[in-house]
Design an enzyme around this catalytic site. Structure first.
Site, short mmCIF file in Angstrom:
data_model
loop_
_atom_site.label_atom_id
_atom_site.label_comp_id
_atom_site.label_asym_id
_atom_site.label_seq_id
_atom_site.Cartn_x
_atom_site.Cartn_y
_atom_site.Cartn_z
N ARG A 188 0.82 -1.22 0.00
CA ARG A 188 0.00 0.00 0.00
C ARG A 188 0.86 1.27 0.00
O ARG A 188 0.49 2.28 -0.60
CB ARG A 188 -0.91 -0.03 1.23
CG ARG A 188 -1.96 1.07 1.26
CD ARG A 188 -3.07 0.67 2.22
NE ARG A 188 -4.03 1.75 2.36
CZ ARG A 188 -4.18 2.49 3.44
NH1 ARG A 188 -3.38 2.28 4.49
NH2 ARG A 188 -5.09 3.44 3.50
N HIS A 216 0.31 4.46 -2.48
CA HIS A 216 0.08 5.81 -1.96
C HIS A 216 1.23 6.75 -2.29
O HIS A 216 1.06 7.97 -2.26
CB HIS A 216 -0.20 5.76 -0.45
CG HIS A 216 -1.59 5.30 -0.12
ND1 HIS A 216 -2.33 5.84 0.91
CD2 HIS A 216 -2.37 4.37 -0.70
CE1 HIS A 216 -3.52 5.24 0.95
NE2 HIS A 216 -3.56 4.35 -0.02
N SER A 252 7.96 10.30 -1.86
CA SER A 252 7.53 11.47 -1.06
C SER A 252 6.73 11.05 0.18
O SER A 252 6.77 11.74 1.20
CB SER A 252 6.71 12.44 -1.91
OG SER A 252 5.56 11.83 -2.45
N GLU A 284 3.23 13.94 3.83
CA GLU A 284 1.97 13.34 3.37
C GLU A 284 1.39 12.35 4.37
O GLU A 284 0.26 11.88 4.20
CB GLU A 284 2.20 12.64 2.02
CG GLU A 284 2.60 13.60 0.91
CD GLU A 284 3.20 12.93 -0.31
OE1 GLU A 284 3.06 11.69 -0.46
OE2 GLU A 284 3.84 13.63 -1.12
N ASN A 330 -3.97 8.74 4.64
CA ASN A 330 -2.78 8.15 5.26
C ASN A 330 -2.79 8.16 6.78
O ASN A 330 -2.24 7.26 7.41
CB ASN A 330 -1.53 8.90 4.78
CG ASN A 330 -1.27 8.73 3.29
OD1 ASN A 330 -1.69 7.74 2.70
ND2 ASN A 330 -0.58 9.68 2.68
N HIS A 366 -6.44 -5.67 -2.68
CA HIS A 366 -7.26 -5.81 -1.47
C HIS A 366 -7.59 -7.28 -1.16
O HIS A 366 -8.40 -7.55 -0.28
CB HIS A 366 -8.55 -4.99 -1.60
CG HIS A 366 -8.32 -3.52 -1.43
ND1 HIS A 366 -9.31 -2.59 -1.58
CD2 HIS A 366 -7.20 -2.83 -1.12
CE1 HIS A 366 -8.81 -1.36 -1.37
NE2 HIS A 366 -7.51 -1.49 -1.09
N ASP A 384 -10.38 -9.17 2.61
CA ASP A 384 -10.82 -10.42 2.00
C ASP A 384 -11.09 -11.39 3.15
O ASP A 384 -10.17 -11.81 3.85
CB ASP A 384 -9.71 -10.95 1.08
CG ASP A 384 -9.89 -12.41 0.67
OD1 ASP A 384 -10.96 -12.98 0.96
OD2 ASP A 384 -8.96 -12.98 0.08
#
Length: 312
Positions: free
Chosen positions: A52, A56, A66, A78, A84, A183, A230
């Site tokens: 992830r 992101h 970043s 961020e 986040n 996911h 899941d």
């Protein structure tokens, strides 16, 4: 248009290659792999968290590391952005990977590339496909809180929002569906699926009840309680995620939208991947490589950070 196309394509994949570090850091991949392996052995969920981080990162001004920057007097990081905050994790593992890489080849490998390699390793370790990662990215010297707030689609997104956000980055509807298959691993917080399990109609009743058990209706109560994205195999990278969508057991609104959001093409892709895990794996790999090509810093742009949390 051909000139424009070549210019655009050149910008997208300038100097990224699978053998970028073959001479400058031959032990790179084995070094990264051993740290990722031990992190996932210690906590299987970490594989999803590391994957992830790469998403992101790439969705905010390209794959430039970043997301890893801590806030300072001059940079607003961020990490505090809505998608986040209290949510992205695994930064300590990235620190360990970077430190191990620095010990075998100091000042050579970017944090952005560490994220790309780590994402691939996480998928493979959890039973998913593998691929040759294109590398050669450099690290940004700045971050963008506003781009993170606006660029990463929230779990409440409609299919139209998802499609337009992916299209803006040069990713297709098929890429959207394939990448959403990430996911198949990981967990989500109650606050991201509460509205779905209490208010939506395209959710299977026993599944909604199961999730309500750990996610009270009242906002502020149990907001950070976790549930697997899941329900069958939350730590195995497989195609169960797509089977769940066929039976209205997508945990997030944005998940179920791929099947129920009114697009014949995304619904068709969901059915294909539910029936054929090889097709999913193949398209997921292609989409991951395309996502990794989003606006990399190359050449003399950016820098190679020594510490992923701060600029040099």
């Amino acid at each position: 248009t051909s000139i424009l196309f070549f210019f655009f394509f050149g910008v997208c994949s300038a100097q990224l290659s699978t053998d970028f570090y073959s001479n400058s850091c031959p032990k790179l991949y084995s070094t990264v792999r051993s740290v990722v392996d031990s992190a996932i052995q210690a906590e299987a969920r970490m594989g999803a968290s590391l994957l992830r981080l790469f998403f992101h990162d790439c969705f905010v001004n390209g794959c430039d590391g970043s997301i890893l920057l801590d806030s300072t007097a001059t940079i607003t990081g961020e990490k505090g952005a809505l998608p986040n905050a209290n949510s992205v994790r695994g930064f300590d593992v990235v620190d360990r990977i970077k430190s191990a890489v620095e010990s075998v080849c100091p000042g050579v490998v970017s944090c952005a590339d560490v994220l790309a390699i780590t994402a691939r390793d996480s998928v493979e370790i959890l039973g998913g496909p593998s691929w040759n990662v294109k590398v050669g990215r450099r690290d940004s010297k700045t971050a963008s809180l506003s781009a993170a707030n606006n660029g990463i689609p929230p779990p409440t997104s409609s299919l139209a929002t998802l499609v337009s956000r992916y299209n803006a980055l040069g990713l297709s509807q098929k890429d959207l569906v394939a990448l959403s298959g990430a996911h198949t691993i990981g967990q989500a917080r109650c606050t991201t699926f509460r509205a779905r399990i209490y208010n939506e109609t395209d959710v299977e009743a026993s599944f909604a009840q199961l999730r309500r058990n750990g996610c009270p209706r009242s906002a502020g109560v149990g907001d950070n309680n976790l549930a697997p994205l899941d329900v069958q195999t939350p730590t195995r990278f497989d195609n169960d995620y797509f089977r769940n969508l066929l039976s209205q057991r997508g945990l997030l609104h944005s998940d179920q939208e791929l099947y129920a959001g009114g697009s014949a093409s995304t619904a068709s892709d969901v059915r294909t991947y539910a029936a054929d895990s090889n097709a999913f794996g193949r398209d997921f790999v292609a989409a991951m490589i395309r996502m990794g090509d989003i606006s990399p810093l190359t050449g003399s742009n950016g820098e190679i950070r020594t510490n992923c949390r701060r600029v040099n």
